[in-house]
Design a protein around this motif. Structure first.
Motif, PDB file in Angstrom:
ATOM      1  N   VAL A 164      48.710  56.260  34.572  1.00 10.53           N
ATOM      2  CA  VAL A 164      49.078  54.857  34.785  1.00 10.53           C
ATOM      3  C   VAL A 164      48.775  54.080  33.503  1.00 10.53           C
ATOM      4  O   VAL A 164      47.665  54.168  32.964  1.00 10.53           O
ATOM      5  CB  VAL A 164      48.287  54.236  35.961  1.00 10.53           C
ATOM      6  N   ALA A 165      49.738  53.327  33.031  1.00 12.05           N
ATOM      7  CA  ALA A 165      49.540  52.529  31.829  1.00 12.05           C
ATOM      8  C   ALA A 165      48.320  51.620  31.989  1.00 12.05           C
ATOM      9  O   ALA A 165      48.117  51.011  33.035  1.00 12.05           O
ATOM     10  CB  ALA A 165      50.779  51.684  31.554  1.00 12.05           C
ATOM     11  N   GLY A 166      47.521  51.553  30.945  1.00  9.11           N
ATOM     12  CA  GLY A 166      46.334  50.713  30.965  1.00  9.11           C
ATOM     13  C   GLY A 166      45.084  51.404  31.476  1.00  9.11           C
ATOM     14  O   GLY A 166      44.003  50.805  31.474  1.00  9.11           O
ATOM     15  N   ALA A 167      45.210  52.645  31.907  1.00 10.08           N
ATOM     16  CA  ALA A 167      44.051  53.355  32.467  1.00 10.08           C
ATOM     17  C   ALA A 167      42.973  53.580  31.414  1.00 10.08           C
ATOM     18  O   ALA A 167      43.260  53.758  30.232  1.00 10.08           O
ATOM     19  CB  ALA A 167      44.482  54.683  33.064  1.00 10.08           C
ATOM     20  N   VAL A 168      41.732  53.557  31.867  1.00 11.82           N
ATOM     21  CA  VAL A 168      40.572  53.758  30.996  1.00 11.82           C
ATOM     22  C   VAL A 168      39.562  54.645  31.714  1.00 11.82           C
ATOM     23  O   VAL A 168      39.591  54.795  32.928  1.00 11.82           O
ATOM     24  CB  VAL A 168      39.895  52.416  30.637  1.00 11.82           C
ATOM     25  N   VAL A 169      38.648  55.213  30.954  1.00 14.99           N
ATOM     26  CA  VAL A 169      37.574  56.013  31.548  1.00 14.99           C
ATOM     27  C   VAL A 169      36.561  55.096  32.212  1.00 14.99           C
ATOM     28  O   VAL A 169      36.138  55.321  33.343  1.00 14.99           O
ATOM     29  CB  VAL A 169      36.900  56.896  30.474  1.00 14.99           C
ATOM     30  N   ASN A 170      36.170  54.037  31.509  1.00 10.48           N
ATOM     31  CA  ASN A 170      35.249  53.050  32.076  1.00 10.48           C
ATOM     32  C   ASN A 170      36.070  51.831  32.468  1.00 10.48           C
ATOM     33  O   ASN A 170      36.377  50.976  31.636  1.00 10.48           O
ATOM     34  CB  ASN A 170      34.175  52.662  31.061  1.00 10.48           C
ATOM     35  N   ASN A 171      36.439  51.725  33.735  1.00  7.06           N
ATOM     36  CA  ASN A 171      37.340  50.666  34.183  1.00  7.06           C
ATOM     37  C   ASN A 171      36.562  49.366  34.423  1.00  7.06           C
ATOM     38  O   ASN A 171      36.459  48.861  35.538  1.00  7.06           O
ATOM     39  CB  ASN A 171      38.064  51.096  35.454  1.00  7.06           C
ATOM     40  N   TYR A 172      36.034  48.840  33.321  1.00  5.03           N
ATOM     41  CA  TYR A 172      35.254  47.603  33.366  1.00  5.03           C
ATOM     42  C   TYR A 172      36.201  46.407  33.434  1.00  5.03           C
ATOM     43  O   TYR A 172      37.108  46.267  32.605  1.00  5.03           O
ATOM     44  CB  TYR A 172      34.362  47.498  32.130  1.00  5.03           C
ATOM     45  N   VAL A 173      35.988  45.542  34.423  1.00  4.04           N
ATOM     46  CA  VAL A 173      36.811  44.334  34.580  1.00  4.04           C
ATOM     47  C   VAL A 173      35.955  43.140  34.196  1.00  4.04           C
ATOM     48  O   VAL A 173      34.998  42.797  34.897  1.00  4.04           O
ATOM     49  CB  VAL A 173      37.316  44.200  36.033  1.00  4.04           C
ATOM     50  N   SER A 174      36.293  42.535  33.071  1.00  5.57           N
ATOM     51  CA  SER A 174      35.447  41.468  32.535  1.00  5.57           C
ATOM     52  C   SER A 174      35.326  40.292  33.494  1.00  5.57           C
ATOM     53  O   SER A 174      34.251  39.679  33.597  1.00  5.57           O
ATOM     54  CB  SER A 174      35.998  40.993  31.188  1.00  5.57           C
ATOM     55  N   ALA A 175      36.396  39.980  34.210  1.00  3.31           N
ATOM     56  CA  ALA A 175      36.351  38.837  35.128  1.00  3.31           C
ATOM     57  C   ALA A 175      35.337  39.054  36.247  1.00  3.31           C
ATOM     58  O   ALA A 175      34.777  38.096  36.790  1.00  3.31           O
ATOM     59  CB  ALA A 175      37.734  38.589  35.721  1.00  3.31           C
ATOM     60  N   ALA A 224      43.756  53.036  40.510  1.00  3.55           N
ATOM     61  CA  ALA A 224      44.452  54.044  39.714  1.00  3.55           C
ATOM     62  C   ALA A 224      44.387  53.788  38.218  1.00  3.55           C
ATOM     63  O   ALA A 224      44.733  54.664  37.425  1.00  3.55           O
ATOM     64  CB  ALA A 224      45.906  54.134  40.161  1.00  3.55           C
ATOM     65  N   THR A 225      43.953  52.601  37.798  1.00  2.51           N
ATOM     66  CA  THR A 225      43.754  52.356  36.374  1.00  2.51           C
ATOM     67  C   THR A 225      42.425  52.916  35.880  1.00  2.51           C
ATOM     68  O   THR A 225      42.075  52.748  34.719  1.00  2.51           O
ATOM     69  CB  THR A 225      43.828  50.850  36.061  1.00  2.51           C
TER      70      THR A 225
END
Length: 391
Positions: free
Chosen positions: A101-112, A121-122
């Motif tokens: 999935v586009a934008g996926a990361v290992v550490n799915n940190y959401v700043s907000a 899935a990201t």
């Protein structure tokens, strides 16, 4: 400098399911299912389009590198594992095995939220969980794609954001999200610049990915796992623009310092990942996109590239081929960035005097490859799979 080439015949076979890799001309291993986790480079169109040049004609499709690898094994019915419904719902599709999935990361940190969100899935971890939910057969290949390149971009962005606006705490918060407050505070006390914290973060990122591969793939029977490392994001048009802005505001030395720092972090990740992969044994092979990408940029003519600086999307906009569209390169790759639009213009640089100039450019937009760039990436992955005896 390590470089490689594959003849036209070998490339055609390795990327079009002709077999190959052994002296007999037949595949060394039987692979019937290719499972993929990753980000935009491997994404088959979860959000409605692929992150490359778009086909203007219905029925035309440019395969991304994950599709090329599936085709190399003759896998039929290879499809995207998630269906996306705005604003943020991903639904698993039975029988489909490409979880990228586009934008996926290992550490799915959401700043907000100031928190990691590992359940969507990201997250590359979520993708690995879903891909391994039914276990692995001896005839499965797992391709762990390039999601960590997004992590490298994320840490660079957080670092630069904090440098410009310290009150945001963007960089310390990202470090804490993976390392924890105690370890992060120790690192920042020892080195207030944050350089050591960044290296430790990237090493922990490699450990996190390796642990997830062990838990969700190897422990569930996976016998062939190919892991792509992180490319040098500082050499993408997107980051080069950032460096140019820094140079204009603070001088070339400041820009060079930022590039060196980010490269150090990327190398910390790649070195730790290589060590971890080696420890997992012969079931796991490392694909060195870092070296492959740099080789293409350092010797483009050896790879048939005629443009490695400007992007196809920017050339389309600058030539006025898309009235009313002014920022294709900063908004992803929308439908306006098409093969037909590219073929209708004469690029400002990197042309060959024909309408097919864009077919030998490297960058579609400021972060993603053209269809030919995907061909080169597929070639790189296929070569590594062949070296491992899996293709």
């Amino acid at each position: 400098m390590k470089q490689w080439k594959i003849s036209a015949l070998v490339l055609a076979c390795s990327l079009a399911a002709c077999g190959g890799g052994g002296n007999s001309g037949e595949t060394k291993q039987t692979i019937t299912t290719v499972k993929v986790v990753g980000a935009s480079l491997a994404d088959m169109g979860v959000f409605g389009y692929k992150f490359t040049v778009q086909p203007a004609s219905a029925g035309t499709s440019y395969p991304v590198y994950s599709e090329r690898i599936a085709a190399a094994y003759g896998v039929k019915g290879f499809c995207k594992a998630y269906a996306f419904t705005a604003p943020s719902t991903f639904t698993l599709q039975p029988g489909c095995t490409n979880h990228a999935v586009a934008g996926a990361v290992v550490n799915n940190y959401v700043s907000a939220l100031n928190a990691e969100v590992p359940s969507v899935a990201t997250s590359i971890i979520k993708q690995l969980v879903d891909a391994g939910s039914t276990g692995y057969a001896a005839t499965d290949l797992l391709l762990v794609g390039e999601a960590s390149s997004n992590d490298a971009a994320a840490i660079a962005t957080a670092y630069l954001t904090s440098a410009q606006a310290p009150s945001t705490q963007a960089y310390p918060k990202l470090i804490i999200s993976l390392l924890g407050a105690s370890a992060a505070n120790t690192l920042f006390t020892a080195d207030p610049s944050g350089a050591q914290a960044g290296a430790a973060y990237m090493q922990a990122l490699a450990d996190k990915l390796t642990a997830a591969i062990q838990a969700n793939a190897l422990s569930k029977g996976a016998q062939r796992v190919a892991v792509v490392n992180t490319l040098d994001v500082t050499r993408t048009p997107k980051f080069k623009k950032v460096l140019s802005d820094i140079a204009s505001a603070q001088g070339q030395a400041a820009a060079a310092g930022v590039q060196t720092l980010v490269r150090t972090w990327i190398q910390a990740y790649n070195t730790r990942l290589a060590s971890n992969v080696a420890a997992l044994g012969s079931q796991v092979a490392l694909v060195d996109i870092y070296q492959g990408f740099n080789d293409e940029l350092d010797a483009p003519d050896q790879y048939g590239l005629i443009n490695i600086t400007t992007t196809v999307c920017d050339e389309i906009v600058n030539a006025g081929a898309t009235p009313g569209v002014t920022a294709l390169s900063t908004t992803g790759v929308p439908q306006a960035c098409t093969d037909a639009a590219a073929s209708s213009i004469t690029p400002s640089t990197g042309g060959d005097g024909t309408s097919k100039w864009w077919q030998k450019a490297l960058f579609a937009d400021n972060f993603h490859p053209t269809p030919y760039g995907h061909q080169l990436l597929g070639q790189l992955v296929a070569k590594r799979l062949s070296e491992a005896g899996w293709l």
